[in-house]
Design a protein around this motif. Sequence first.
Motif, PDB file in Angstrom:
ATOM      1  N   LEU A 156       0.809  -1.213   0.000  1.00  0.00           N
ATOM      2  CA  LEU A 156       0.000   0.000   0.000  1.00  0.00           C
ATOM      3  C   LEU A 156       0.845   1.268   0.000  1.00  0.00           C
ATOM      4  CD1 LEU A 156      -2.849   1.202   0.174  1.00  0.00           C
ATOM      5  CD2 LEU A 156      -2.661   1.072   2.678  1.00  0.00           C
ATOM      6  N   ALA A 157       1.898   1.304   0.813  1.00  0.00           N
ATOM      7  CA  ALA A 157       2.692   2.529   0.964  1.00  0.00           C
ATOM      8  C   ALA A 157       3.305   3.009  -0.356  1.00  0.00           C
ATOM      9  CB  ALA A 157       3.770   2.331   2.029  1.00  0.00           C
ATOM     10  N   PRO A 158       3.951   2.135  -1.141  1.00  0.00           N
ATOM     11  CA  PRO A 158       4.494   2.622  -2.430  1.00  0.00           C
ATOM     12  C   PRO A 158       3.407   3.129  -3.376  1.00  0.00           C
ATOM     13  CG  PRO A 158       5.478   0.516  -1.838  1.00  0.00           C
ATOM     14  CD  PRO A 158       4.344   0.737  -0.893  1.00  0.00           C
ATOM     15  N   ILE A 159       2.248   2.458  -3.381  1.00  0.00           N
ATOM     16  CA  ILE A 159       1.155   2.904  -4.252  1.00  0.00           C
ATOM     17  C   ILE A 159       0.664   4.282  -3.833  1.00  0.00           C
ATOM     18  CG2 ILE A 159      -1.225   2.430  -4.958  1.00  0.00           C
ATOM     19  CD1 ILE A 159      -0.576  -0.543  -4.732  1.00  0.00           C
ATOM     20  N   GLU A 160       0.491   4.481  -2.523  1.00  0.00           N
ATOM     21  CA  GLU A 160       0.021   5.776  -2.028  1.00  0.00           C
ATOM     22  C   GLU A 160       1.051   6.878  -2.271  1.00  0.00           C
ATOM     23  OE1 GLU A 160      -2.908   6.649  -0.869  1.00  0.00           O
ATOM     24  OE2 GLU A 160      -3.643   4.626  -1.256  1.00  0.00           O
ATOM     25  N   LEU A 161       2.335   6.547  -2.123  1.00  0.00           N
ATOM     26  CA  LEU A 161       3.379   7.533  -2.397  1.00  0.00           C
ATOM     27  C   LEU A 161       3.371   7.923  -3.871  1.00  0.00           C
ATOM     28  CD1 LEU A 161       5.752   9.182  -1.343  1.00  0.00           C
ATOM     29  CD2 LEU A 161       7.249   7.225  -1.851  1.00  0.00           C
ATOM     30  N   LEU A 162       3.209   6.918  -4.736  1.00  0.00           N
ATOM     31  CA  LEU A 162       3.127   7.180  -6.170  1.00  0.00           C
ATOM     32  C   LEU A 162       1.928   8.069  -6.486  1.00  0.00           C
ATOM     33  CD1 LEU A 162       4.541   6.352  -8.861  1.00  0.00           C
ATOM     34  CD2 LEU A 162       2.833   4.537  -9.047  1.00  0.00           C
ATOM     35  N   GLN A 163       0.838   7.844  -5.775  1.00  0.00           N
ATOM     36  CA  GLN A 163      -0.353   8.664  -5.990  1.00  0.00           C
ATOM     37  C   GLN A 163      -0.103  10.109  -5.594  1.00  0.00           C
ATOM     38  OE1 GLN A 163      -4.939   7.951  -5.247  1.00  0.00           O
ATOM     39  NE2 GLN A 163      -3.909   8.174  -3.288  1.00  0.00           N
ATOM     40  N   LEU A 164       0.542  10.316  -4.446  1.00  0.00           N
ATOM     41  CA  LEU A 164       0.808  11.670  -3.975  1.00  0.00           C
ATOM     42  C   LEU A 164       1.761  12.426  -4.892  1.00  0.00           C
ATOM     43  CD1 LEU A 164       1.248  11.144  -0.116  1.00  0.00           C
ATOM     44  CD2 LEU A 164      -0.631  12.306  -1.264  1.00  0.00           C
ATOM     45  N   LEU A 165       2.767  11.723  -5.417  1.00  0.00           N
ATOM     46  CA  LEU A 165       3.821  12.379  -6.186  1.00  0.00           C
ATOM     47  C   LEU A 165       3.511  12.476  -7.678  1.00  0.00           C
ATOM     48  CD1 LEU A 165       6.992  10.780  -4.545  1.00  0.00           C
ATOM     49  CD2 LEU A 165       6.029  13.055  -4.113  1.00  0.00           C
ATOM     50  N   ILE A 166       2.845  11.471  -8.243  1.00  0.00           N
ATOM     51  CA  ILE A 166       2.720  11.394  -9.696  1.00  0.00           C
ATOM     52  C   ILE A 166       1.276  11.264 -10.168  1.00  0.00           C
ATOM     53  CG2 ILE A 166       3.316  10.046 -11.752  1.00  0.00           C
ATOM     54  CD1 ILE A 166       5.925   9.288 -10.364  1.00  0.00           C
ATOM     55  N   ILE A 167       0.523  10.321  -9.596  1.00  0.00           N
ATOM     56  CA  ILE A 167      -0.781   9.978 -10.163  1.00  0.00           C
ATOM     57  C   ILE A 167      -1.748  11.153 -10.108  1.00  0.00           C
ATOM     58  CG2 ILE A 167      -2.821   8.513  -9.906  1.00  0.00           C
ATOM     59  CD1 ILE A 167      -0.960   6.258  -9.022  1.00  0.00           C
ATOM     60  N   ARG A 168      -1.814  11.841  -8.981  1.00  0.00           N
ATOM     61  CA  ARG A 168      -2.746  12.971  -8.886  1.00  0.00           C
ATOM     62  C   ARG A 168      -2.420  14.079  -9.888  1.00  0.00           C
ATOM     63  NH1 ARG A 168      -3.687  13.850  -2.346  1.00  0.00           N
ATOM     64  NH2 ARG A 168      -4.769  11.883  -1.936  1.00  0.00           N
ATOM     65  N   PRO A 169      -1.174  14.580  -9.923  1.00  0.00           N
ATOM     66  CA  PRO A 169      -0.884  15.608 -10.940  1.00  0.00           C
ATOM     67  C   PRO A 169      -1.062  15.095 -12.366  1.00  0.00           C
ATOM     68  CG  PRO A 169       0.821  15.574  -9.251  1.00  0.00           C
ATOM     69  CD  PRO A 169      -0.031  14.373  -9.026  1.00  0.00           C
ATOM     70  N   ALA A 170      -0.617  13.853 -12.623  1.00  0.00           N
ATOM     71  CA  ALA A 170      -0.727  13.307 -13.979  1.00  0.00           C
ATOM     72  C   ALA A 170      -2.176  13.160 -14.404  1.00  0.00           C
ATOM     73  CB  ALA A 170      -0.019  11.954 -14.061  1.00  0.00           C
ATOM     74  N   SER A 171      -3.051  12.808 -13.469  1.00  0.00           N
ATOM     75  CA  SER A 171      -4.464  12.664 -13.819  1.00  0.00           C
ATOM     76  C   SER A 171      -5.059  13.983 -14.275  1.00  0.00           C
ATOM     77  CB  SER A 171      -5.252  12.113 -12.620  1.00  0.00           C
ATOM     78  OG  SER A 171      -5.337  13.074 -11.568  1.00  0.00           O
ATOM     79  N   LEU A 172      -4.619  15.081 -13.684  1.00  0.00           N
ATOM     80  CA  LEU A 172      -5.094  16.394 -14.091  1.00  0.00           C
ATOM     81  C   LEU A 172      -4.587  16.747 -15.490  1.00  0.00           C
ATOM     82  CD1 LEU A 172      -4.489  18.375 -10.763  1.00  0.00           C
ATOM     83  CD2 LEU A 172      -6.667  17.515 -11.618  1.00  0.00           C
ATOM     84  N   VAL A 173      -3.302  16.513 -15.725  1.00  0.00           N
ATOM     85  CA  VAL A 173      -2.674  16.893 -16.993  1.00  0.00           C
ATOM     86  C   VAL A 173      -3.217  16.061 -18.150  1.00  0.00           C
ATOM     87  CG1 VAL A 173      -0.506  16.987 -18.269  1.00  0.00           C
ATOM     88  CG2 VAL A 173      -0.569  17.700 -15.875  1.00  0.00           C
ATOM     89  N   ILE A 174      -3.225  14.759 -17.988  1.00  0.00           N
ATOM     90  CA  ILE A 174      -3.589  13.862 -19.089  1.00  0.00           C
ATOM     91  C   ILE A 174      -5.041  14.054 -19.491  1.00  0.00           C
ATOM     92  CG2 ILE A 174      -3.876  11.448 -19.757  1.00  0.00           C
ATOM     93  CD1 ILE A 174      -1.431  10.831 -17.968  1.00  0.00           C
ATOM     94  N   ARG A 175      -5.931  14.152 -18.514  1.00  0.00           N
ATOM     95  CA  ARG A 175      -7.360  14.284 -18.830  1.00  0.00           C
ATOM     96  C   ARG A 175      -7.620  15.555 -19.631  1.00  0.00           C
ATOM     97  NH1 ARG A 175      -8.889  13.889 -14.225  1.00  0.00           N
ATOM     98  NH2 ARG A 175      -9.713  11.759 -14.153  1.00  0.00           N
ATOM     99  N   LEU A 176      -7.077  16.672 -19.178  1.00  0.00           N
ATOM    100  CA  LEU A 176      -7.322  17.946 -19.851  1.00  0.00           C
ATOM    101  C   LEU A 176      -6.701  17.966 -21.247  1.00  0.00           C
ATOM    102  CD1 LEU A 176      -8.279  20.873 -19.924  1.00  0.00           C
ATOM    103  CD2 LEU A 176      -6.200  21.519 -18.682  1.00  0.00           C
ATOM    104  N   THR A 177      -5.431  17.617 -21.345  1.00  0.00           N
ATOM    105  CA  THR A 177      -4.738  17.698 -22.628  1.00  0.00           C
ATOM    106  C   THR A 177      -5.333  16.741 -23.652  1.00  0.00           C
ATOM    107  OG1 THR A 177      -2.699  18.274 -21.437  1.00  0.00           O
ATOM    108  CG2 THR A 177      -2.483  17.605 -23.739  1.00  0.00           C
ATOM    109  N   ALA A 178      -5.625  15.516 -23.237  1.00  0.00           N
ATOM    110  CA  ALA A 178      -6.158  14.521 -24.172  1.00  0.00           C
ATOM    111  C   ALA A 178      -7.498  14.958 -24.748  1.00  0.00           C
ATOM    112  CB  ALA A 178      -6.302  13.175 -23.475  1.00  0.00           C
ATOM    113  N   ASN A 179      -8.347  15.535 -23.917  1.00  0.00           N
ATOM    114  CA  ASN A 179      -9.648  15.991 -24.406  1.00  0.00           C
ATOM    115  C   ASN A 179      -9.511  17.140 -25.399  1.00  0.00           C
ATOM    116  OD1 ASN A 179     -12.323  14.861 -23.070  1.00  0.00           O
ATOM    117  ND2 ASN A 179     -10.714  14.730 -21.523  1.00  0.00           N
TER     118      ASN A 179
END
Length: 271
Positions: A177-200
Amino acid sequence: MFTLATPSSFVAAAEGEGFHAPTIGEFFPDAIFFGDTPFEFNRLQLIRVIATIVILTIFVLAARRAKLVPGRFQNGVEMVLDFARVNIVEEIMGTERARRYVPMITTIFVTILAFNLTGVVPGLNLAGTSVAGVAILLALWVFVAYWAAGIRQHGLWGYIRANLFPPGVPFPIYFILAPIELLQLLIIRPASLVIRLTANMVAGHIMLVLCFAATNFLLLEAAPALKAISALTLAGGIAITLFEVFVAGLQAYIFALLATVYINMSIEEEH
């Protein structure tokens, strides 16, 4: 006839070069100034500058002409501001907690909305968010904001512990769980914002250029038997344009909403 803001597929069709489908090159236009340098200024930067000037002009005029009994212009501006404040920030955070973040989220919402809408403005024809730079910049702002909010609320270790090691989880599960949550805090959350907007925005631009370039080609260059089909591609282009207006608002709303959710998650006592 054609300006710096005209997609290359339209130019090619108008010059009688046959049908040219949109390519990734649409999003990387030739430089206007300082080509091949870190300070290159091209059509996309020009569109962003124009959109920014329009935003600032609207809000400066609204502030200077503000009246106790607002007119239509002031009502329209206030409606946008109230939507961001009430329906996004206060809806997620509550009135008291939202006060700190209303200016930030409102700025993000209005900026993305304006930059998205440039994709359907005649003479501009390209969304300011169709290349990831703006989305990355705004996502980094959100990233800093939710880390700062979490650390201010819980302290650095308290924030990390609350996210990486939530209570009630069997100890061996933390290794997964800890590595997944760390990845979410550092990469997944910002990437989800960028990818969704740009792709659309990229997808919307490609569909619009495809429809209108096809209309241009079918009407002006195709065999007589095919010219009638241009009416269908034109109708499709108009329909997609209206849909893109909806998507422009929706993506601005989703980006601002997720930014608010991420910040709120950081300051909640339990995750």
